[in-house]
Scaffold this motif. Structure first.
Motif, PDB file in Angstrom:
ATOM      1  N   SER A  69      34.804  58.987  40.931  1.00 43.63           N
ATOM      2  CA  SER A  69      33.891  59.743  39.925  1.00 43.63           C
ATOM      3  C   SER A  69      33.174  58.855  38.964  1.00 43.63           C
ATOM      4  N   PRO A  70      32.196  58.027  39.162  1.00 44.14           N
ATOM      5  CA  PRO A  70      31.222  58.673  40.234  1.00 44.14           C
ATOM      6  C   PRO A  70      31.534  57.890  41.473  1.00 44.14           C
ATOM      7  N   PRO A  71      31.222  58.381  42.471  1.00 39.66           N
ATOM      8  CA  PRO A  71      31.211  57.585  43.943  1.00 39.66           C
ATOM      9  C   PRO A  71      30.469  56.344  43.684  1.00 39.66           C
ATOM     10  N   ARG A  72      30.752  55.269  44.473  1.00 42.77           N
ATOM     11  CA  ARG A  72      29.897  54.071  44.369  1.00 42.77           C
ATOM     12  C   ARG A  72      29.680  53.518  45.749  1.00 42.77           C
ATOM     13  N   VAL A  73      28.702  52.773  46.142  1.00 41.84           N
ATOM     14  CA  VAL A  73      28.307  52.093  47.283  1.00 41.84           C
ATOM     15  C   VAL A  73      28.106  50.706  46.930  1.00 41.84           C
ATOM     16  N   GLU A  74      28.712  49.905  47.949  1.00 41.68           N
ATOM     17  CA  GLU A  74      28.409  48.476  47.904  1.00 41.68           C
ATOM     18  C   GLU A  74      27.927  47.907  49.169  1.00 41.68           C
ATOM     19  N   TYR A  75      26.949  46.897  49.307  1.00 40.54           N
ATOM     20  CA  TYR A  75      26.363  46.249  50.322  1.00 40.54           C
ATOM     21  C   TYR A  75      26.962  44.964  50.417  1.00 40.54           C
ATOM     22  N   SER A  76      27.082  44.335  51.747  1.00 43.20           N
ATOM     23  CA  SER A  76      27.490  43.100  51.939  1.00 43.20           C
ATOM     24  C   SER A  76      27.107  42.640  53.353  1.00 43.20           C
ATOM     25  N   LEU A  77      27.104  41.038  53.380  1.00 41.62           N
ATOM     26  CA  LEU A  77      26.608  40.516  54.823  1.00 41.62           C
ATOM     27  C   LEU A  77      27.801  40.861  55.667  1.00 41.62           C
ATOM     28  N   THR A  78      27.343  41.009  56.731  1.00 40.30           N
ATOM     29  CA  THR A  78      28.437  40.873  58.034  1.00 40.30           C
ATOM     30  C   THR A  78      28.524  39.540  58.349  1.00 40.30           C
ATOM     31  N   GLY A  79      29.582  39.157  59.013  1.00 40.78           N
ATOM     32  CA  GLY A  79      29.520  37.962  59.800  1.00 40.78           C
ATOM     33  C   GLY A  79      28.228  37.311  60.470  1.00 40.78           C
ATOM     34  N   LEU A  80      27.752  38.328  61.127  1.00 41.28           N
ATOM     35  CA  LEU A  80      26.126  38.042  61.893  1.00 41.28           C
ATOM     36  C   LEU A  80      25.331  37.805  60.557  1.00 41.28           C
ATOM     37  N   GLY A  81      25.160  38.329  59.708  1.00 39.82           N
ATOM     38  CA  GLY A  81      24.259  38.169  58.531  1.00 39.82           C
ATOM     39  C   GLY A  81      24.774  36.971  57.906  1.00 39.82           C
ATOM     40  N   ARG A  82      25.635  36.378  57.808  1.00 31.34           N
ATOM     41  CA  ARG A  82      26.091  35.185  56.963  1.00 31.34           C
ATOM     42  C   ARG A  82      25.628  34.101  57.943  1.00 31.34           C
ATOM     43  N   THR A  83      25.442  34.111  59.334  1.00 27.21           N
ATOM     44  CA  THR A  83      24.824  33.228  60.034  1.00 27.21           C
ATOM     45  C   THR A  83      23.506  33.035  59.710  1.00 27.21           C
ATOM     46  N   LEU A  84      22.596  33.788  58.989  1.00 23.34           N
ATOM     47  CA  LEU A  84      21.388  33.528  58.726  1.00 23.34           C
ATOM     48  C   LEU A  84      21.201  32.812  57.366  1.00 23.34           C
ATOM     49  N   LEU A  85      22.240  32.546  56.665  1.00 23.82           N
ATOM     50  CA  LEU A  85      22.162  31.814  55.257  1.00 23.82           C
ATOM     51  C   LEU A  85      21.694  30.327  55.633  1.00 23.82           C
ATOM     52  N   GLU A  86      22.295  29.586  56.390  1.00 28.97           N
ATOM     53  CA  GLU A  86      21.832  28.265  56.681  1.00 28.97           C
ATOM     54  C   GLU A  86      20.526  28.242  57.005  1.00 28.97           C
ATOM     55  N   PRO A  87      19.924  29.030  58.210  1.00 30.03           N
ATOM     56  CA  PRO A  87      18.556  28.845  58.545  1.00 30.03           C
ATOM     57  C   PRO A  87      17.534  29.305  57.194  1.00 30.03           C
ATOM     58  N   LEU A  88      17.835  30.185  56.308  1.00 29.93           N
ATOM     59  CA  LEU A  88      17.238  30.525  55.329  1.00 29.93           C
ATOM     60  C   LEU A  88      17.052  29.450  54.262  1.00 29.93           C
ATOM     61  N   GLU A  89      18.157  29.034  53.965  1.00 29.13           N
ATOM     62  CA  GLU A  89      18.381  27.897  53.100  1.00 29.13           C
ATOM     63  C   GLU A  89      17.536  26.662  53.583  1.00 29.13           C
ATOM     64  N   ALA A  90      17.462  26.434  54.817  1.00 27.33           N
ATOM     65  CA  ALA A  90      16.585  25.444  55.435  1.00 27.33           C
ATOM     66  C   ALA A  90      14.873  25.706  55.083  1.00 27.33           C
ATOM     67  N   PHE A  91      14.702  26.991  55.328  1.00 27.64           N
ATOM     68  CA  PHE A  91      13.404  27.376  55.205  1.00 27.64           C
ATOM     69  C   PHE A  91      13.044  27.327  53.834  1.00 27.64           C
ATOM     70  N   GLY A  92      13.857  28.032  52.765  1.00 27.09           N
ATOM     71  CA  GLY A  92      13.792  27.659  51.410  1.00 27.09           C
ATOM     72  C   GLY A  92      13.256  26.224  50.931  1.00 27.09           C
ATOM     73  N   ALA A  93      14.151  25.248  51.635  1.00 28.18           N
ATOM     74  CA  ALA A  93      14.053  24.002  51.350  1.00 28.18           C
ATOM     75  C   ALA A  93      12.617  23.375  51.754  1.00 28.18           C
TER      76      ALA A  93
END
Length: 123
Positions: free
Chosen positions: A75-99
């Motif tokens: 009370s109150p109920p809450r929700v959280e979002y997180s990356l899955t293992g598959l989602g985490r595999t996108l971090l390196e390409p996104l970092e390269a794109f950002g660079a």
């Protein structure tokens, strides 16, 4: 990148490009890189995203297996979002794109200015 003979509708590279084509997908994935977060905090981290667009983006990322939603009773109920293992595999390409964007952003902006001055606009 791919062994396909072009970008046909069912090409795996096309799938990756479609995921990045949605304006907020990469931003939300990057914002979730540090761990689980509640929607309000996620909106604060990102800035400039409406609750509706954030909800749609999180739904799309969940549908594609990149993000998971965890609901907590209480009370109150809450929700959280997180990356899955598959989602985490996108971090390196996104970092390269950002660079790349950091390194070449000035060049892109200069090209845009030059095109606008020449009357080419965005088309």
């Amino acid at each position: 990148m791919t062994t396909d003979q072009g970008f046909v509708a069912d090409c795996r590279a096309r799938l990756a490009f479609d995921l990045l084509a949605h304006t907020w997908n990469a931003v939300v994935v990057w914002a979730l890189r540090e761990g689980p977060v509640r929607p309000g905090e996620l909106r604060e981290r990102i800035g400039g995203i409406s609750p509706k667009v954030l909800t749609e983006t999180l739904h799309r990322l969940r549908f594609n297996g990149l993000v998971e939603r965890r609901a907590y009773a209480g009370s109150p109920p809450r929700v959280e979002y997180s990356l899955t293992g598959l989602g985490r595999t996108l971090l390196e390409p996104l970092e390269a794109f950002g660079a790349w964007a950091f390194e070449h952003g000035e060049d892109v902006m200069a090209a845009r200015e030059q095109a606008e001055e020449a009357g080419h606009g965005r088309g």
